[in-house]
Design a protein around this motif. Structure first.
Motif, PDB file in Angstrom:
ATOM      1  N   SER A  70       8.110  21.648  17.265  1.00 42.88           N
ATOM      2  CA  SER A  70       8.440  20.291  16.686  1.00 42.88           C
ATOM      3  C   SER A  70       9.879  20.404  16.040  1.00 42.88           C
ATOM      4  CB  SER A  70       7.282  19.730  15.815  1.00 42.88           C
ATOM      5  OG  SER A  70       7.318  20.717  14.845  1.00 42.88           O
ATOM      6  N   GLN A  71      10.526  19.086  15.853  1.00 42.61           N
ATOM      7  CA  GLN A  71      11.791  19.269  15.088  1.00 42.61           C
ATOM      8  C   GLN A  71      11.746  18.241  14.424  1.00 42.61           C
ATOM      9  OE1 GLN A  71      12.125  19.518  18.914  1.00 42.61           O
ATOM     10  NE2 GLN A  71      12.136  21.659  18.382  1.00 42.61           N
ATOM     11  N   PRO A  72      12.414  17.955  13.332  1.00 40.67           N
ATOM     12  CA  PRO A  72      12.511  16.788  12.340  1.00 40.67           C
ATOM     13  C   PRO A  72      13.119  15.633  12.885  1.00 40.67           C
ATOM     14  CG  PRO A  72      13.697  18.730  11.254  1.00 40.67           C
ATOM     15  CD  PRO A  72      13.270  19.112  12.539  1.00 40.67           C
ATOM     16  N   LEU A  73      12.642  14.360  12.637  1.00 39.08           N
ATOM     17  CA  LEU A  73      13.584  13.343  13.145  1.00 39.08           C
ATOM     18  C   LEU A  73      14.087  12.435  12.351  1.00 39.08           C
ATOM     19  CD1 LEU A  73      14.433  11.217  15.608  1.00 39.08           C
ATOM     20  CD2 LEU A  73      11.898  10.364  15.587  1.00 39.08           C
ATOM     21  N   ILE A  74      13.189  11.976  11.200  1.00 43.33           N
ATOM     22  CA  ILE A  74      13.576  11.036   9.977  1.00 43.33           C
ATOM     23  C   ILE A  74      12.486  11.130   8.862  1.00 43.33           C
ATOM     24  CG2 ILE A  74      12.529   9.165  11.150  1.00 43.33           C
ATOM     25  CD1 ILE A  74      14.812   7.427  10.271  1.00 43.33           C
ATOM     26  N   GLU A  75      13.149  10.867   7.832  1.00 44.84           N
ATOM     27  CA  GLU A  75      12.295  10.605   6.688  1.00 44.84           C
ATOM     28  C   GLU A  75      12.306   9.314   6.300  1.00 44.84           C
ATOM     29  OE1 GLU A  75      12.393  13.316   3.283  1.00 44.84           O
ATOM     30  OE2 GLU A  75      12.150  14.956   4.334  1.00 44.84           O
ATOM     31  N   ILE A  76      11.169   8.520   5.820  1.00 43.59           N
ATOM     32  CA  ILE A  76      11.157   7.082   5.432  1.00 43.59           C
ATOM     33  C   ILE A  76      10.196   6.990   4.125  1.00 43.59           C
ATOM     34  CG2 ILE A  76      10.529   4.808   5.922  1.00 43.59           C
ATOM     35  CD1 ILE A  76      10.944   5.837   9.306  1.00 43.59           C
ATOM     36  N   VAL A  77      10.802   6.248   3.160  1.00 44.45           N
ATOM     37  CA  VAL A  77       9.914   6.172   2.133  1.00 44.45           C
ATOM     38  C   VAL A  77       9.881   4.569   2.206  1.00 44.45           C
ATOM     39  CG1 VAL A  77       9.676   6.055  -0.532  1.00 44.45           C
ATOM     40  CG2 VAL A  77      10.600   8.040   0.607  1.00 44.45           C
ATOM     41  N   HIS A  78       8.630   4.069   2.138  1.00 49.30           N
ATOM     42  CA  HIS A  78       8.365   2.546   2.323  1.00 49.30           C
ATOM     43  C   HIS A  78       7.356   2.100   1.165  1.00 49.30           C
ATOM     44  CE1 HIS A  78       8.299  -1.285   4.284  1.00 49.30           C
ATOM     45  NE2 HIS A  78       7.048  -1.288   4.082  1.00 49.30           N
ATOM     46  N   ASP A  79       7.516   0.910   0.454  1.00 48.58           N
ATOM     47  CA  ASP A  79       6.647   0.466  -0.327  1.00 48.58           C
ATOM     48  C   ASP A  79       5.959  -0.683   0.264  1.00 48.58           C
ATOM     49  OD1 ASP A  79       7.126   1.683  -3.058  1.00 48.58           O
ATOM     50  OD2 ASP A  79       9.291   0.834  -2.641  1.00 48.58           O
ATOM     51  N   TYR A  80       4.612  -0.550   0.379  1.00 48.51           N
ATOM     52  CA  TYR A  80       3.873  -1.617   0.470  1.00 48.51           C
ATOM     53  C   TYR A  80       3.314  -2.251  -0.702  1.00 48.51           C
ATOM     54  CZ  TYR A  80       3.431   0.249   5.496  1.00 48.51           C
ATOM     55  OH  TYR A  80       3.762   0.676   6.711  1.00 48.51           O
ATOM     56  N   SER A  81       2.836  -3.137  -0.787  1.00 50.01           N
ATOM     57  CA  SER A  81       2.258  -3.910  -1.998  1.00 50.01           C
ATOM     58  C   SER A  81       1.388  -3.001  -2.811  1.00 50.01           C
ATOM     59  CB  SER A  81       1.687  -5.412  -1.786  1.00 50.01           C
ATOM     60  OG  SER A  81       0.687  -5.302  -0.738  1.00 50.01           O
ATOM     61  N   ASP A  82       0.518  -2.244  -2.029  1.00 47.91           N
ATOM     62  CA  ASP A  82      -0.690  -1.456  -2.684  1.00 47.91           C
ATOM     63  C   ASP A  82      -0.084  -0.065  -2.675  1.00 47.91           C
ATOM     64  OD1 ASP A  82      -0.865  -1.494   0.069  1.00 47.91           O
ATOM     65  OD2 ASP A  82      -2.977  -1.157   0.028  1.00 47.91           O
ATOM     66  N   LYS A  83       0.755   0.432  -1.887  1.00 46.96           N
ATOM     67  CA  LYS A  83       0.845   1.869  -2.110  1.00 46.96           C
ATOM     68  C   LYS A  83       2.242   2.188  -1.588  1.00 46.96           C
ATOM     69  CE  LYS A  83      -2.460   2.955   0.934  1.00 46.96           C
ATOM     70  NZ  LYS A  83      -3.367   3.652   2.106  1.00 46.96           N
ATOM     71  N   GLN A  84       2.627   3.433  -1.843  1.00 41.94           N
ATOM     72  CA  GLN A  84       4.181   3.745  -1.089  1.00 41.94           C
ATOM     73  C   GLN A  84       3.966   4.881  -0.192  1.00 41.94           C
ATOM     74  OE1 GLN A  84       7.018   6.129  -3.578  1.00 41.94           O
ATOM     75  NE2 GLN A  84       8.288   4.310  -3.313  1.00 41.94           N
ATOM     76  N   VAL A  85       4.577   4.856   0.857  1.00 45.48           N
ATOM     77  CA  VAL A  85       4.232   5.965   1.666  1.00 45.48           C
ATOM     78  C   VAL A  85       5.538   6.856   1.978  1.00 45.48           C
ATOM     79  CG1 VAL A  85       2.165   5.209   3.023  1.00 45.48           C
ATOM     80  CG2 VAL A  85       4.535   4.329   3.575  1.00 45.48           C
ATOM     81  N   LYS A  86       5.469   8.091   2.071  1.00 46.40           N
ATOM     82  CA  LYS A  86       6.813   8.967   2.380  1.00 46.40           C
ATOM     83  C   LYS A  86       6.404   9.591   3.710  1.00 46.40           C
ATOM     84  CE  LYS A  86       9.400  13.016   1.653  1.00 46.40           C
ATOM     85  NZ  LYS A  86       9.780  14.196   0.865  1.00 46.40           N
ATOM     86  N   LEU A  87       7.061   9.089   5.058  1.00 46.64           N
ATOM     87  CA  LEU A  87       6.635   9.645   6.213  1.00 46.64           C
ATOM     88  C   LEU A  87       7.768  10.649   6.583  1.00 46.64           C
ATOM     89  CD1 LEU A  87       6.195   5.989   7.886  1.00 46.64           C
ATOM     90  CD2 LEU A  87       4.366   7.482   6.893  1.00 46.64           C
ATOM     91  N   ASP A  88       7.202  11.789   6.951  1.00 46.95           N
ATOM     92  CA  ASP A  88       8.082  12.865   7.480  1.00 46.95           C
ATOM     93  C   ASP A  88       7.668  12.931   9.031  1.00 46.95           C
ATOM     94  OD1 ASP A  88       9.651  15.240   6.226  1.00 46.95           O
ATOM     95  OD2 ASP A  88       7.771  15.187   4.879  1.00 46.95           O
ATOM     96  N   VAL A  89       8.857  12.361   9.743  1.00 50.36           N
ATOM     97  CA  VAL A  89       8.431  12.040  11.096  1.00 50.36           C
ATOM     98  C   VAL A  89       9.255  13.487  11.853  1.00 50.36           C
ATOM     99  CG1 VAL A  89       8.943  10.513  12.870  1.00 50.36           C
ATOM    100  CG2 VAL A  89       8.700   9.708  10.573  1.00 50.36           C
ATOM    101  N   TRP A  90       8.411  13.873  12.838  1.00 49.61           N
ATOM    102  CA  TRP A  90       8.802  14.821  13.611  1.00 49.61           C
ATOM    103  C   TRP A  90       8.621  14.511  15.030  1.00 49.61           C
ATOM    104  CZ3 TRP A  90       9.901  20.074  11.619  1.00 49.61           C
ATOM    105  CH2 TRP A  90       9.931  20.162  10.269  1.00 49.61           C
ATOM    106  N   TRP A  91       9.557  14.996  15.768  1.00 45.43           N
ATOM    107  CA  TRP A  91       9.432  15.132  17.463  1.00 45.43           C
ATOM    108  C   TRP A  91       8.536  16.261  17.691  1.00 45.43           C
ATOM    109  CZ3 TRP A  91      11.492  11.220  20.219  1.00 45.43           C
ATOM    110  CH2 TRP A  91      12.513  10.725  19.897  1.00 45.43           C
TER     111      TRP A  91
END
Length: 132
Positions: free
Chosen positions: A65-86
């Protein structure tokens, strides 16, 4: 401030297709398609979490696996940090261990799936890559 949830996400590639899983209707963002993965536990590396989650959810073992992208997203009820890997090498045949439907998407069909808002950037990163 909403609680931030750290999630390891796998973009699983096989024969020019990417594996998608459908979220159960009772889950946050239920009924939408996603890239498989799950929460990173305290003290766990992202790669370890990714391997554990993909084994639990899909019965596969990540070999590469290799890193692809990191995303921080705010939903109304929670915040997610997505560590995305190929995930370009794995053993086993993916199956929905938790009963979740799976689909293999192509470059032509991936945009026809309905994703949670946080996943839109993942789709863009995939389409802008030369891997898929």
């Amino acid at each position: 401030m909403a609680k931030r949830i750290h999630v390891a996400v796998g973009v699983i590639v096989q024969q020019g297709k990417i594996l998608l899983a459908k979220r159960a209707s009772h889950q946050h963002q239920g009924g939408l398609w996603e890239f498989p993965g799950g929460k990173v536990e305290n003290g766990e590396s992202v790669q370890k979490a990714l391997s554990r989650e993909l084994n639990e959810e899909l019965a596969i073992t990540v070999l590469s696996s290799q890193p692809l992208i990191e995303i921080v997203h705010d939903y109304s009820d929670k915040q997610v940090k997505l560590d995305v890997w190929w995930v370009d090498q794995f053993s086993g045949v993916p199956k929905g261990v938790e009963g979740q439907p799976l689909e293999w998407a192509t470059r032509e069909t991936i945009t026809s799936f309905e994703f949670p808002k946080a996943n839109v950037e993942i789709v863009e990163a995939i389409l802008n890559s030369n891997v898929f």
